[in-house]
Motif scaffolding. Structure first.
Motif, PDB file in Angstrom:
ATOM      1  N   ASN A  75       0.860  -1.181   0.000  1.00 36.02           N
ATOM      2  CA  ASN A  75       0.000   0.000   0.000  1.00 36.02           C
ATOM      3  C   ASN A  75       0.896   1.231   0.000  1.00 36.02           C
ATOM      4  O   ASN A  75       2.130   1.108   0.057  1.00 36.02           O
ATOM      5  N   PRO A  76       0.328   2.438  -0.078  1.00 35.83           N
ATOM      6  CA  PRO A  76       1.180   3.627  -0.187  1.00 35.83           C
ATOM      7  C   PRO A  76       2.175   3.832   0.945  1.00 35.83           C
ATOM      8  O   PRO A  76       3.202   4.487   0.755  1.00 35.83           O
ATOM      9  N   ARG A 116       5.338  -0.178   0.850  1.00 35.36           N
ATOM     10  CA  ARG A 116       5.492  -0.544  -0.558  1.00 35.36           C
ATOM     11  C   ARG A 116       6.372  -1.783  -0.713  1.00 35.36           C
ATOM     12  O   ARG A 116       7.539  -1.698  -1.098  1.00 35.36           O
ATOM     13  N   PHE A 156      -1.118   0.878  -7.809  1.00 39.10           N
ATOM     14  CA  PHE A 156      -1.986   1.587  -6.858  1.00 39.10           C
ATOM     15  C   PHE A 156      -1.485   2.996  -6.552  1.00 39.10           C
ATOM     16  O   PHE A 156      -2.213   3.793  -5.968  1.00 39.10           O
ATOM     17  N   GLU A 170      -6.786  -8.644  -4.470  1.00 33.13           N
ATOM     18  CA  GLU A 170      -7.600  -8.107  -3.382  1.00 33.13           C
ATOM     19  C   GLU A 170      -8.619  -9.133  -2.891  1.00 33.13           C
ATOM     20  O   GLU A 170      -8.857  -9.256  -1.687  1.00 33.13           O
ATOM     21  N   GLU A 204      -8.765  -3.094   6.123  1.00 33.90           N
ATOM     22  CA  GLU A 204      -8.281  -2.240   5.037  1.00 33.90           C
ATOM     23  C   GLU A 204      -7.002  -2.772   4.393  1.00 33.90           C
ATOM     24  O   GLU A 204      -6.624  -2.365   3.303  1.00 33.90           O
ATOM     25  N   MET A 205      -6.316  -3.710   5.073  1.00 34.15           N
ATOM     26  CA  MET A 205      -5.103  -4.290   4.494  1.00 34.15           C
ATOM     27  C   MET A 205      -5.420  -5.303   3.404  1.00 34.15           C
ATOM     28  O   MET A 205      -4.528  -5.847   2.773  1.00 34.15           O
ATOM     29  N   PHE A 213      -5.293  -2.611  -1.860  1.00 31.46           N
ATOM     30  CA  PHE A 213      -4.069  -1.878  -2.157  1.00 31.46           C
ATOM     31  C   PHE A 213      -4.179  -0.433  -1.679  1.00 31.46           C
ATOM     32  O   PHE A 213      -3.200   0.164  -1.272  1.00 31.46           O
ATOM     33  N   ARG A 214      -5.392   0.125  -1.758  1.00 29.79           N
ATOM     34  CA  ARG A 214      -5.642   1.493  -1.291  1.00 29.79           C
ATOM     35  C   ARG A 214      -6.933   1.499  -0.489  1.00 29.79           C
ATOM     36  O   ARG A 214      -8.016   1.254  -1.031  1.00 29.79           O
ATOM     37  N   ALA A 215      -6.842   1.826   0.810  1.00 30.74           N
ATOM     38  CA  ALA A 215      -8.039   1.869   1.643  1.00 30.74           C
ATOM     39  C   ALA A 215      -8.795   3.180   1.493  1.00 30.74           C
ATOM     40  O   ALA A 215      -9.922   3.301   1.980  1.00 30.74           O
ATOM     41  N   SER A 244     -12.218  -0.381  -4.329  1.00 32.96           N
ATOM     42  CA  SER A 244     -11.394  -1.518  -4.723  1.00 32.96           C
ATOM     43  C   SER A 244     -11.236  -1.540  -6.238  1.00 32.96           C
ATOM     44  O   SER A 244     -11.931  -0.837  -6.979  1.00 32.96           O
TER      45      SER A 244
END
Length: 288
Positions: free
Chosen positions: A110-111, A114, A211, A236, A249-250, A253-255, A259
């Motif tokens: 995720n951001p 990474r 993402f 996902e 949220e994990m 890729f982006r919460a 999706s």
């Protein structure tokens, strides 16, 4: 006299992302060395398996046309040093290295974490230079342009911290190269990347639906290549089965946005995603 920023002292790893900017940098480095690199300067392409075929073809074509060896590396926990040396024909094309690191680590990147950049690129470069070639220290040569000041400043700060056994060199920044310089160069060449150039930007470059790209960019790619969404949707959907997720949220890729399945559904219904973060791509260590 001012030293030519493209004249590199080895040992060095030249990171070639497969994009126009790093291709431009490689050509300048070759020219500075009269067309042939010293034996201790190694050009490396890190394959994640999610690049468009045009990127893989471009890396191969640069190698052949310019007579420069390019080592292709992939993450593979079954190989020594978790690193597999592949080539144009044997390179993964369906996200296999990316999926392997997700399974090994047990959650999606995720951001703020990474895994992809760190394990598929940074650590593969270290494994190649330190473990496979035996260098104790070396220089990393990265294609960040002068018109990317935030990314350049971040990289310089990392050099100042001195936590790695390598120092990163940014010859394009030293030479004050801009996106326009890179575009003008490739317009003069007999071959090119083969992906759309939108005012010097290549939205289809690097990982196809990364993402870190803005939601509008991702939806635009999905409109053209809806089949490219399947892998991201599958990652996902399968994330909860990894068994190590501690937060819902994990599993994304982006919460902070819908999706990949929801984004594809928006595209199919020709609706725009409203709200959420701006569409600016977030800064990443992956280069053009």
């Amino acid at each position: 006299m001012t030293r030519n920023p493209y004249l590199i002292d080895g040992p060095a790893l030249v990171s070639f992302s497969g994009g126009r900017t790093s291709g431009y940098m490689l050509r300048q480095i070759l020219d500075a060395h009269d067309g042939q690199l010293p034996a201790d300067i190694h050009v490396v392409f890190f394959n994640t398996g999610r690049e468009f075929e045009q990127t893989l073809r471009f890396v191969h074509e640069c190698s052949v046309r310019w007579s420069v060896p390019i080592t292709w590396l992939e993450y593979d926990p079954a190989e020594p040093f978790d690193t597999s040396v592949v080539g144009y024909n044997s390179a993964s094309r369906d996200g296999e290295p990316f999926e392997k690191i997700i399974k090994v680590r047990g959650f999606l990147p995720n951001p703020t974490m990474r895994l992809c950049t760190h394990y598929l690129k940074v650590k593969r470069g270290i494994a190649f230079m330190r473990d496979m070639l035996g260098y104790a220290e070396w220089t990393n040569v990265v294609g960040l342009r002068h018109d990317e000041p935030r990314r350049v400043a971040r990289q310089k700060a990392m050099n100042e911290a001195g936590k790695e056994r390598f120092e990163t060199l940014l010859p394009l920044d030293q030479a004050k190269v801009s996106r326009q310089d890179v575009s003008a160069f490739w317009k003069r060449q007999p071959f090119d990347l083969g992906l759309p150039d939108n005012n010097g930007k290549t939205p289809l470059g690097n990982c196809d639906l990364c993402f870190m790209k803005g939601a509008a960019t991702i939806k635009g790619i999905m409109r053209l290549f809806p089949e490219r969404a399947r892998w991201w949707i599958d990652m996902e959907r399968n994330a909860p089965a990894l068994g190590t997720l501690t937060k819902p949220e994990m599993a994304l890729f982006r919460a902070d946005r819908p999706s990949y399945r929801e984004l594809l559904n928006f595209v199919r219904r020709q609706r725009d995603f409203e709200g959420g973060p701006s569409d600016d791509c977030l800064p990443c260590d992956c280069t053009d």
